[in-house]
Write an enzyme that holds these catalytic residues in place. Structure first.
Site, PDB file in Angstrom:
ATOM      1  N   THR A   1      55.788  53.240  47.672  1.00  0.00           N
ATOM      2  CA  THR A   1      55.346  52.321  48.944  1.00  0.00           C
ATOM      3  C   THR A   1      56.573  51.663  49.457  1.00  0.00           C
ATOM      4  OG1 THR A   1      54.460  50.439  47.710  1.00  0.00           O
ATOM      5  CG2 THR A   1      53.006  52.232  48.167  1.00  0.00           C
TER       6      THR A   1
ATOM      7  N   GLN B   1      60.754  50.583  50.561  1.00  0.00           N
ATOM      8  CA  GLN B   1      61.606  50.860  51.290  1.00  0.00           C
ATOM      9  C   GLN B   1      62.420  52.263  50.774  1.00  0.00           C
ATOM     10  OE1 GLN B   1      65.520  48.871  53.614  1.00  0.00           O
ATOM     11  NE2 GLN B   1      65.961  49.201  51.399  1.00  0.00           N
TER      12      GLN B   1
ATOM     13  N   SER C   1      70.556  46.189  39.921  1.00  0.00           N
ATOM     14  CA  SER C   1      70.965  45.700  41.226  1.00  0.00           C
ATOM     15  C   SER C   1      72.215  44.851  41.305  1.00  0.00           C
ATOM     16  CB  SER C   1      69.754  44.689  41.557  1.00  0.00           C
ATOM     17  OG  SER C   1      69.986  43.534  42.613  1.00  0.00           O
TER      18      SER C   1
ATOM     19  N   GLU D   1      72.197  41.926  42.128  1.00  0.00           N
ATOM     20  CA  GLU D   1      71.827  40.544  41.708  1.00  0.00           C
ATOM     21  C   GLU D   1      72.202  40.096  40.533  1.00  0.00           C
ATOM     22  OE1 GLU D   1      70.029  37.573  42.852  1.00  0.00           O
ATOM     23  OE2 GLU D   1      70.998  38.264  44.763  1.00  0.00           O
TER      24      GLU D   1
ATOM     25  N   TYR E   1      64.637  36.790  39.184  1.00  0.00           N
ATOM     26  CA  TYR E   1      64.803  38.402  39.318  1.00  0.00           C
ATOM     27  C   TYR E   1      65.966  38.986  38.903  1.00  0.00           C
ATOM     28  CZ  TYR E   1      65.852  42.562  42.187  1.00  0.00           C
ATOM     29  OH  TYR E   1      66.091  43.868  42.602  1.00  0.00           O
TER      30      TYR E   1
ATOM     31  N   LYS F   1      66.417  41.804  36.072  1.00  0.00           N
ATOM     32  CA  LYS F   1      67.069  43.112  36.095  1.00  0.00           C
ATOM     33  C   LYS F   1      67.944  43.326  35.154  1.00  0.00           C
ATOM     34  CE  LYS F   1      65.348  45.216  39.894  1.00  0.00           C
ATOM     35  NZ  LYS F   1      65.155  46.590  39.950  1.00  0.00           N
TER      36      LYS F   1
ATOM     37  N   HIS G   1      70.825  47.138  50.162  1.00  0.00           N
ATOM     38  CA  HIS G   1      70.742  48.313  51.390  1.00  0.00           C
ATOM     39  C   HIS G   1      69.410  47.858  52.070  1.00  0.00           C
ATOM     40  CE1 HIS G   1      69.379  49.335  47.197  1.00  0.00           C
ATOM     41  NE2 HIS G   1      68.287  50.268  48.084  1.00  0.00           N
TER      42      HIS G   1
ATOM     43  N   ARG H   1      62.796  48.234  55.911  1.00  0.00           N
ATOM     44  CA  ARG H   1      63.140  46.866  55.229  1.00  0.00           C
ATOM     45  C   ARG H   1      61.646  45.945  55.331  1.00  0.00           C
ATOM     46  NH1 ARG H   1      65.220  45.126  50.346  1.00  0.00           N
ATOM     47  NH2 ARG H   1      67.203  44.009  50.692  1.00  0.00           N
TER      48      ARG H   1
HETATM   49  P1  NAP Z   1      60.549  47.129  48.007  1.00  0.00           P
HETATM   50  O1  NAP Z   1      60.594  47.654  49.162  1.00  0.00           O
HETATM   51  O2  NAP Z   1      60.276  45.616  47.552  1.00  0.00           O
HETATM   52  O3  NAP Z   1      59.326  47.945  46.937  1.00  0.00           O
HETATM   53  C1  NAP Z   1      59.070  47.632  45.780  1.00  0.00           C
HETATM   54  C2  NAP Z   1      58.071  48.643  45.147  1.00  0.00           C
HETATM   55  O4  NAP Z   1      57.787  48.083  43.816  1.00  0.00           O
HETATM   56  C3  NAP Z   1      56.947  48.747  46.095  1.00  0.00           C
HETATM   57  O5  NAP Z   1      56.535  50.098  46.103  1.00  0.00           O
HETATM   58  C4  NAP Z   1      55.912  47.857  45.209  1.00  0.00           C
HETATM   59  O6  NAP Z   1      54.541  48.461  45.276  1.00  0.00           O
HETATM   60  C5  NAP Z   1      56.225  48.343  43.666  1.00  0.00           C
HETATM   61  N1  NAP Z   1      55.853  47.450  42.964  1.00  0.00           N
HETATM   62  C6  NAP Z   1      55.728  46.174  42.805  1.00  0.00           C
HETATM   63  N2  NAP Z   1      54.947  45.694  41.734  1.00  0.00           N
HETATM   64  C7  NAP Z   1      54.502  46.627  40.932  1.00  0.00           C
HETATM   65  C8  NAP Z   1      54.003  46.895  39.630  1.00  0.00           C
HETATM   66  N3  NAP Z   1      53.364  46.033  38.999  1.00  0.00           N
HETATM   67  N4  NAP Z   1      53.676  48.213  39.105  1.00  0.00           N
HETATM   68  C9  NAP Z   1      54.160  49.249  39.995  1.00  0.00           C
HETATM   69  N5  NAP Z   1      55.094  49.230  41.036  1.00  0.00           N
HETATM   70  C10 NAP Z   1      55.157  47.953  41.749  1.00  0.00           C
HETATM   71  O7  NAP Z   1      61.916  47.517  47.098  1.00  0.00           O
HETATM   72  P2  NAP Z   1      63.273  48.307  47.542  1.00  0.00           P
HETATM   73  O8  NAP Z   1      64.120  47.584  48.465  1.00  0.00           O
HETATM   74  O9  NAP Z   1      62.651  49.609  48.264  1.00  0.00           O
HETATM   75  O10 NAP Z   1      63.820  48.548  46.202  1.00  0.00           O
HETATM   76  C11 NAP Z   1      63.598  49.657  45.203  1.00  0.00           C
HETATM   77  C12 NAP Z   1      64.222  49.148  43.832  1.00  0.00           C
HETATM   78  O11 NAP Z   1      65.482  48.736  44.033  1.00  0.00           O
HETATM   79  C13 NAP Z   1      63.501  47.848  43.279  1.00  0.00           C
HETATM   80  O12 NAP Z   1      63.511  47.854  41.948  1.00  0.00           O
HETATM   81  C14 NAP Z   1      64.417  46.716  43.773  1.00  0.00           C
HETATM   82  O13 NAP Z   1      64.562  45.489  42.877  1.00  0.00           O
HETATM   83  C15 NAP Z   1      66.032  47.626  43.476  1.00  0.00           C
HETATM   84  N6  NAP Z   1      67.054  47.327  44.480  1.00  0.00           N
HETATM   85  C16 NAP Z   1      66.772  46.955  45.709  1.00  0.00           C
HETATM   86  C17 NAP Z   1      68.156  46.741  46.268  1.00  0.00           C
HETATM   87  C18 NAP Z   1      67.838  46.600  47.830  1.00  0.00           C
HETATM   88  O14 NAP Z   1      68.898  45.699  48.670  1.00  0.00           O
HETATM   89  N7  NAP Z   1      66.929  47.245  48.647  1.00  0.00           N
HETATM   90  C19 NAP Z   1      69.233  46.564  45.751  1.00  0.00           C
HETATM   91  C20 NAP Z   1      69.355  46.568  44.396  1.00  0.00           C
HETATM   92  C21 NAP Z   1      68.049  47.083  43.659  1.00  0.00           C
HETATM   93  P3  NAP Z   1      53.216  47.546  46.111  1.00  0.00           P
HETATM   94  O15 NAP Z   1      53.560  47.903  47.778  1.00  0.00           O
HETATM   95  O16 NAP Z   1      52.068  48.164  45.396  1.00  0.00           O
HETATM   96  O17 NAP Z   1      53.637  46.178  46.065  1.00  0.00           O
HETATM   97  O1  F7E Z   2      68.950  37.407  50.885  1.00  0.00           O
HETATM   98  C1  F7E Z   2      70.260  34.344  52.449  1.00  0.00           C
HETATM   99  C2  F7E Z   2      69.793  34.115  51.350  1.00  0.00           C
HETATM  100  O2  F7E Z   2      66.751  38.113  50.609  1.00  0.00           O
HETATM  101  C3  F7E Z   2      70.209  37.843  51.270  1.00  0.00           C
HETATM  102  C4  F7E Z   2      67.118  42.415  47.177  1.00  0.00           C
HETATM  103  O3  F7E Z   2      66.684  43.561  47.917  1.00  0.00           O
HETATM  104  O4  F7E Z   2      69.025  42.568  47.554  1.00  0.00           O
HETATM  105  C5  F7E Z   2      68.076  41.689  47.782  1.00  0.00           C
HETATM  106  O5  F7E Z   2      68.163  40.485  47.728  1.00  0.00           O
HETATM  107  C6  F7E Z   2      70.866  36.305  51.585  1.00  0.00           C
HETATM  108  C7  F7E Z   2      70.722  35.426  50.493  1.00  0.00           C
HETATM  109  O6  F7E Z   2      68.479  39.586  49.803  1.00  0.00           O
HETATM  110  C8  F7E Z   2      67.465  33.329  54.545  1.00  0.00           C
HETATM  111  O7  F7E Z   2      69.762  32.821  50.379  1.00  0.00           O
HETATM  112  C9  F7E Z   2      69.458  32.984  54.247  1.00  0.00           C
HETATM  113  O8  F7E Z   2      71.713  34.806  50.120  1.00  0.00           O
HETATM  114  O9  F7E Z   2      67.724  39.383  52.066  1.00  0.00           O
HETATM  115  P1  F7E Z   2      67.878  38.860  50.819  1.00  0.00           P
HETATM  116  P2  F7E Z   2      68.984  39.363  48.276  1.00  0.00           P
HETATM  117  O10 F7E Z   2      68.534  38.078  47.968  1.00  0.00           O
HETATM  118  O11 F7E Z   2      70.345  39.355  48.499  1.00  0.00           O
HETATM  119  C10 F7E Z   2      69.504  42.688  46.003  1.00  0.00           C
HETATM  120  C11 F7E Z   2      70.610  43.394  45.774  1.00  0.00           C
HETATM  121  C12 F7E Z   2      68.081  43.027  45.411  1.00  0.00           C
HETATM  122  O12 F7E Z   2      68.260  43.544  44.369  1.00  0.00           O
HETATM  123  C13 F7E Z   2      66.842  42.301  45.887  1.00  0.00           C
HETATM  124  O13 F7E Z   2      65.688  43.141  45.346  1.00  0.00           O
HETATM  125  O14 F7E Z   2      70.464  35.699  52.662  1.00  0.00           O
HETATM  126  N1  F7E Z   2      69.237  34.123  53.377  1.00  0.00           N
HETATM  127  N2  F7E Z   2      68.494  32.572  54.996  1.00  0.00           N
HETATM  128  C14 F7E Z   2      67.804  34.273  53.463  1.00  0.00           C
HETATM  129  N3  F7E Z   2      67.201  35.190  52.913  1.00  0.00           N
HETATM  130  C15 F7E Z   2      66.024  35.436  53.377  1.00  0.00           C
HETATM  131  N4  F7E Z   2      65.330  36.432  52.558  1.00  0.00           N
HETATM  132  N5  F7E Z   2      65.485  34.644  54.271  1.00  0.00           N
HETATM  133  C16 F7E Z   2      66.238  33.794  54.851  1.00  0.00           C
HETATM  134  O15 F7E Z   2      65.346  32.805  55.740  1.00  0.00           O
END
Ligand code: NAP
Ligand code: F7E
Length: 327
Positions: free
Chosen positions: A10, A12, A127, A129, A151, A155, A181, A186
């Site tokens: 479900t 992104q 990630s 992170e 988080y 990871k 990404h 998103r």
């Molecule tokens: P997202 O949009 O937040 O999606 C997270 C997914 O995990 C949702 O489908 C959610 O389902 C599911 N989930 C949450 N809790 C769960 C549980 N207990 N059991 C099974 N599924 C569960 O994240 P995304 O951006 O697509 O990212 C995909 C993966 O890449 C994640 O692991 C994220 O941490 C990692 N990641 C993302 C980024 C980024 O920038 N997007 C970068 C690096 C790594 P529900 O809809 O049911 O909540």
């Molecule tokens: O924050 C700053 C905040 O929440 C980016 C996830 O996909 O990427 C994501 O994590 C930056 C941070 O992403 C606001 O402090 C300022 O420095 O969009 P974000 P994230 O924390 O980088 C990594 C790679 C993952 O793996 C994660 O799953 O933006 N910031 N003001 C803010 N951030 C949010 N969310 N909201 C604000 O108002």
């Protein structure tokens, strides 16, 4: 027809990856949790061919049943609690799902694979992170990990468990260290989408103000559609490995505001933006910039969408969506 199982269907990345795999001729199964998941209709509308199976990353018995039912050749473990800010308030739950959930998936996969000579290919969504307080610039596969949030710590656990299962059991388990990404899909809690939605609403006269936290943090932002292609490429390799996926460029939140407001013709955004400590994090990741040279050399992968194009794509989508909602 190859079969793939995606957790986090479900989310992104789950949606983009499903589209990619279906286009490539895969039979795709998706893990969906909860008894009445609010995103079920979205998944059915975007990728109607995906077969959904119920399960939760914290329930290993359920995961074992899902593997038997789907018989996958490839497993993409994308499920996680992924919002960094939320992870401080829910550290234990984040550890269980984002950390221990990986071990549950690896263990269910190992048991499903059994004595079969056919390797199941496993992808772990690691990630940037994990780099946290960065020990090297740019960050590569060999950079020391120093996570700064629950988080990030969860990871790191999942990342090393994936490597450990590869080394201990010879599993074809790869870990993609993906930098941020983004896309029109998103979640609105993340800063890029929060900004593009608000800028669209400000342009349309539906909102007056955008309240943010730290404007100085820098991120290496790419397009999610490009990044799911890298996941697939990793699982087509004869040998499993870890790869950084990034653009190699970094931008601050201020740069993001410049680009997003400029896209709607507003040059000075300062009257519209307010900072509030509510959105500051207990420990910040100040700078992320990835070195994707290994992915380029081995996977033949490179990003197709740059920062300006990404912001433009998200703004155009949000202008359309908010116009429809405002009517
Ligand atoms: P997202 O949009 O937040 O999606 C997270 C997914 O995990 C949702 O489908 C959610 O389902 C599911 N989930 C949450 N809790 C769960 C549980 N207990 N059991 C099974 N599924 C569960 O994240 P995304 O951006 O697509 O990212 C995909 C993966 O890449 C994640 O692991 C994220 O941490 C990692 N990641 C993302 C980024 C980024 O920038 N997007 C970068 C690096 C790594 P529900 O809809 O049911 O909540
Ligand atoms: O924050 C700053 C905040 O929440 C980016 C996830 O996909 O990427 C994501 O994590 C930056 C941070 O992403 C606001 O402090 C300022 O420095 O969009 P974000 P994230 O924390 O980088 C990594 C790679 C993952 O793996 C994660 O799953 O933006 N910031 N003001 C803010 N951030 C949010 N969310 N909201 C604000 O108002």
């Amino acid at each position: 027809m190859p079969r793939a199982l995606i957790t986090g269907i479900t989310g992104q990345d789950g949606l983009y990856l499903s589209e990619l795999l279906i286009e490539k001729g895969y039979e795709v199964f998706g893990l969906i949790r909860g008894q009445n998941n609010p995103k079920l209709d979205l998944v059915k509308a975007v990728v109607p061919d995906v077969k959904l199976l119920t399960g939760d990353l914290s329930d290993v018995a359920g995961l074992t049943r899902v593997l038997s039912a789907s018989q996958p050749d490839e497993i993409y473990n994308l499920g996680a609690i992924s919002y960094v800010a939320y992870s401080w308030e829910n550290a234990s739950l984040t550890s269980d799902v984002t950390g221990k959930g990986v071990l549950n998936m690896l263990e269910a996969t190992r048991q499903y694979e059994g004595d079969s000579t056919e390797k199941v290919k496993f992808y772990q969504a690691s990630s940037s992170e994990m780099f946290g307080k960065v020990q090297e610039v740019p960050q590569s596969e060999s950079t020391l990990l120093w996570p700064r949030s629950p988080y990030g710590v969860a990871k790191v656990f999942g990342h090393y468990m994936t490597i450990n299962y590869r080394e201990s059991y010879g599993m074809h388990a790869s870990s993609g260290i993906l930098f941020n990404h983004e896309s029109p899909r998103r979640g609105p809690e993340f800063v890029t989408r929060k900004v593009t939605q608000a800028v669209a609403r400000i342009k349309l006269g539906l909102q007056q103000e955008l309240v943010l936290g730290n404007l100085d943090a820098k991120r290496d932002w790419g397009f999610a559609g490009d990044y799911v292609d890298a996941m697939w490429r990793m699982l087509q390799q004869p040998v499993a490995d870890d790869y950084v996926i990034a653009t190699g460029e970094t931008h601050s939140i201020r740069d993001l505001l410049d680009a997003a407001f400029a896209a709607v013709g507003i040059e000075d955004w300062t009257p519209f933006v307010r900072q509030d400590p509510r959105f500051m994090r207990p420990a910040e990741v100040d700078l992320l910039i990835g070195d994707p040279s290994k992915a380029k050399a081995v996977l033949g992968w490179k990003p197709q969408v740059n920062f300006e194009e990404l912001v433009q794509m998200m703004i155009e989508n949000d202008l359309r969506e908010q116009t429809a909602l405002g009517r």
